[in-house]
Design a protein around this motif. Structure first.
Motif, short mmCIF file in Angstrom:
data_model
loop_
_atom_site.label_atom_id
_atom_site.label_comp_id
_atom_site.label_asym_id
_atom_site.label_seq_id
_atom_site.Cartn_x
_atom_site.Cartn_y
_atom_site.Cartn_z
N SER A 132 0.82 -1.21 0.00
CA SER A 132 0.00 0.00 0.00
C SER A 132 0.85 1.26 0.00
CB SER A 132 -0.94 0.01 1.20
OG SER A 132 -0.22 -0.08 2.41
N ALA A 133 2.12 1.17 0.45
CA ALA A 133 2.99 2.35 0.49
C ALA A 133 3.37 2.82 -0.90
CB ALA A 133 4.25 2.04 1.31
N SER A 134 3.28 1.93 -1.89
CA SER A 134 3.67 2.31 -3.26
C SER A 134 2.47 2.55 -4.16
CB SER A 134 4.56 1.20 -3.85
OG SER A 134 3.84 -0.01 -3.96
N LEU A 135 1.28 2.60 -3.58
CA LEU A 135 0.08 2.82 -4.40
C LEU A 135 0.04 4.24 -4.95
CD1 LEU A 135 -2.91 1.21 -2.45
CD2 LEU A 135 -1.76 0.33 -4.47
N THR A 136 -0.42 4.37 -6.17
CA THR A 136 -0.69 5.70 -6.72
C THR A 136 -2.16 6.08 -6.53
OG1 THR A 136 -1.02 4.71 -8.90
CG2 THR A 136 1.16 5.61 -8.42
N SER A 137 -3.05 5.05 -6.54
CA SER A 137 -4.47 5.31 -6.27
C SER A 137 -5.15 4.00 -5.89
CB SER A 137 -5.17 5.94 -7.47
OG SER A 137 -5.49 4.95 -8.43
N MET A 138 -6.20 4.10 -5.10
CA MET A 138 -6.96 2.91 -4.74
C MET A 138 -7.70 2.35 -5.94
SD MET A 138 -6.42 1.95 -1.63
CE MET A 138 -7.77 0.78 -1.44
N ASP A 139 -8.12 3.22 -6.87
CA ASP A 139 -8.80 2.74 -8.08
C ASP A 139 -7.89 1.80 -8.86
OD1 ASP A 139 -11.23 4.09 -7.71
OD2 ASP A 139 -10.38 5.94 -8.50
N GLU A 140 -6.62 2.22 -9.00
CA GLU A 140 -5.66 1.38 -9.73
C GLU A 140 -5.46 0.05 -9.01
OE1 GLU A 140 -0.89 1.35 -10.69
OE2 GLU A 140 -1.91 3.30 -10.58
N PHE A 141 -5.39 0.09 -7.67
CA PHE A 141 -5.21 -1.15 -6.92
C PHE A 141 -6.39 -2.09 -7.16
CE2 PHE A 141 -6.91 -3.29 -3.16
CZ PHE A 141 -6.01 -4.35 -3.08
N TYR A 142 -7.62 -1.58 -7.04
CA TYR A 142 -8.79 -2.44 -7.21
C TYR A 142 -8.84 -3.03 -8.62
CZ TYR A 142 -10.98 -1.50 -2.67
OH TYR A 142 -11.27 -1.46 -1.32
N ARG A 143 -8.46 -2.24 -9.65
CA ARG A 143 -8.44 -2.77 -11.02
C ARG A 143 -7.48 -3.94 -11.13
NH1 ARG A 143 -9.20 2.72 -12.62
NH2 ARG A 143 -6.96 3.08 -12.69
N LYS A 144 -6.28 -3.77 -10.55
CA LYS A 144 -5.29 -4.84 -10.60
C LYS A 144 -5.75 -6.06 -9.82
CE LYS A 144 -0.32 -5.74 -10.32
NZ LYS A 144 -0.65 -7.15 -10.49
#
Length: 603
Positions: free
Chosen positions: A295-307
């Motif tokens: 989570s420290a390297s996330l750019t956005s939660m939307d991108e995380f959920y897509r992946k």
């Protein structure tokens, strides 16, 4: 002409009442039924009535009509004008039922039950079905509100055969809700009637562990009780359980920071989580696969959920960081069910979001629960100055006062040099010393007087650091208050194993995670053998990580069965209506430098 009109009106009203009245028997008397007339017309007719009995019946009709129209205040005023002694037994039952309904609108279940204890109620079974249902329903509501859950369920089971259609379906669901909320030790069926069947069903569901085991237990129960109402129509939560059992969890995303300020916390959570995962494998289970995300390297939660969706993830555990939890909690929907490992500011988030953490507010509410269970009513509170202390005090105060408790004094602890004065002020010791000096001045001779403290403080709610607790308990002893029980949150316990540190805290009771109170737990023994720090205060985080793993496949189950719990390593866990995981904790006490586990009380 006016007199003729009044006479005609009176005759019409009398005819309407007669048409709407029901006579269960001549001895019980006719019952009022809401006529096609206004409240004002009924009251006017009552004032003109030639007999007190008819006047009382008309006013009873008016009071009932006001209640049905949603005007409880007016109904209560009219009902007060109805003398019970002028009513026949059936009418007394009607009036007592209405009185109970009005008490429930004021949230006074005790007053409602008092109204329903009128001697006339012994004739209820002779009354029309409609009246039996109305009386039984308000009695069930009052019993439930008064905490008499089993009695409320019995009342609803009794009226069930009298109901039809939508009313029958609602009552059926209400019976299950009441029975399912009973603690396991009260689910001991002693008969084979409908009540015994309901109890055995709840017992079967609660004592089964996984969704699959629960489903098998339900199917087995239905085979044994094919004609029971719950077998003929399974309660809705149990139908939902069946749907959940058909959707096994196969892939979890663990979303935690691998760098930054929270990296050490995340490491303990991750190690506890994976320890529970490996334990499940060793037990021969087929656990879901785990995918790690930083989570420290996330750019956005939307991108995380897509992946995560592309990776086939069915459930997300995390994030830990409060800003990220706050961010997803404000969304109307989430693409994947998520168990956040922290709490947002707001109460309700999207339907796919659950929140879990080691909230000190849970522990404050646990102190309130335990003190009530121990029969205490009047508290003083000592908390640290600052935002953390304010939060904990607010949680304790709200729960304590909502359940009838009283807070008689509050002290916010800050500087050690002020502690003796604060405790003296809390117990009003200086006033006692002042009275002794005043008496000495009056009589002109030396007066031997030991200061006396106020006697209305039954216990102290304490939320403090271990260092503050080490100073507070001896100061209480010095200030003549050493016999006042102290109930504390886990913040007083360092879990360092240093007996010298605990010597000065003798008698303090505190709630704590099962992980730190049970050194013989198999998973704890495995984890501490590999990571010794898990035996200290960090153990709370290891316990939370392990419980996050255990919660993962059972979130839907806990949501569907709101009164069910998981006995975890961070506490006894349940999901609130706002989908926050709430913990109840076991208790211990400092005795001669040792930590001794206390017996549990009924929740």
């Amino acid at each position: 002409m006016i007199a003729c009109l009044r006479l005609l009106s009176a005759l019409c009203l009398a005819a309407l009442l007669a048409a709407c009245a029901s006579s269960p028997s001549s001895s019980l008397g006719e019952l009022p039924r809401t006529p096609d007339a206004s409240i004002e017309q009924l009251l006017e007719q009552a004032t003109q009535s030639k007999t007190p009995e008819k006047a009382a019946l008309l006013r009873l009709s008016a009071a009932d009509l006001a209640y049905r129209q949603g005007n409880a205040g007016q109904s209560a005023q009219i009902l007060q004008q109805v003398p019970m002694e002028q009513l026949k037994p059936g009418q007394q039952i009607f009036a007592s039922t209405l009185s109970a309904e009005l008490a429930m609108t004021r949230n006074q279940p005790k007053a409602a039950l008092t109204a329903l204890s009128h001697p006339s109620l012994q004739h209820l079974s002779e009354m029309p079905v409609e009246q039996q249902v109305r009386t039984g329903t308000v009695r069930a509501r009052a019993l439930e509100a008064y905490g008499q859950t089993l009695a409320a369920a019995k009342e609803r089971i009794f009226i069930a055969p009298l109901l039809e259609n939508d009313a029958a379906a609602k009552n059926h669901e209400a019976i299950w809700s009441l029975i399912a909320s009973l603690p396991t030790d009260q689910l001991q069926p002693t008969s084979t009637d409908d009540l015994g069947g309901w109890l055995s069903l709840a017992q079967a569901v609660k004592t089964a562990g996984t969704l699959e085991q629960q489903q098998a237990a339900i199917d087995h129960w239905r085979e044994q009780n094919p004609k029971h109402p719950a077998a003929l129509q399974l309660p809705t939560p149990l139908v939902k359980l069946k749907e959940l059992a058909s959707q096994p969890l196969s892939k979890i995303a663990l979303l935690l920071p691998q760098s930054g300020q929270l990296a050490a916390v995340a490491k303990a959570l991750r190690e506890g989580f994976m320890a529970a995962h490996y334990q499940a494998q060793q037990a021969g289970q087929t656990p879901p696969s785990i995918q790690f995300y930083d989570s420290a390297s996330l750019t956005s939660m939307d991108e995380f959920y897509r992946k995560a969706q592309a990776d086939g993830v069915q459930l997300v555990i995390g994030p830990l960081e409060k800003p990220l939890v706050k961010q997803i909690s404000t969304r109307p929907q989430l693409p994947i069910t998520t168990l956040a490992l922290n709490y947002s500011e707001g109460e309700q988030g999207p339907p796919q979001l659950f929140q879990f953490g080691l909230a000190p507010e849970d522990e404050a509410r646990e102190v309130s629960r335990r003190a009530r269970a121990d029969g205490l009513h009047r508290a003083a509170a000592m908390v640290p100055k600052g935002e953390w202390g304010d939060r904990v005090l607010k949680a304790f105060s709200q729960d304590w006062q909502a359940n009838g408790g009283t807070i008689v004094a509050i002290e916010r602890v800050d500087q050690p040099v002020q502690l003796a004065q604060q405790i003296a002020d809390m117990f009003q010791l200086r006033q006692s010393e002042g009275r002794a000096k005043s008496l000495q001045s009056t009589v002109g001779t030396t007066v031997a007087a030991q200061p006396s403290r106020r006697q209305d403080i039954e216990f102290i709610f304490l939320a403090s650091t271990p260092q503050q607790a080490q100073q507070i308990k001896p100061t209480l002893n010095f200030q003549y208050a050493g016999d006042v029980p102290v109930y504390a949150t886990s913040s007083v316990f360092s879990a360092s194993g240093d007996q010298n540190q605990y010597n000065d805290m003798g008698g303090i009771r505190f709630c704590e995670t099962p992980w730190l109170l049970d050194a013989n737990d198999p998973l704890r023994k495995q984890v501490t053998a590999q990571w010794p720090q898990a035996g200290g205060s960090l153990g709370r985080l290891y316990a939370m990580g392990a419980d996050a793993y255990r919660l993962a496949p059972r979130l839907g189950q806990l949501k569907t069965l709101p009164d069910s719990r998981i006995e975890g390593l961070s506490g006894s866990l349940a999901v609130s209506p706002t989908q926050r995981v709430q913990r109840q904790l076991p208790w211990a006490e400092f005795v001669n430098g040792q930590v001794q586990r206390l017996p549990d009380t009924q929740r």
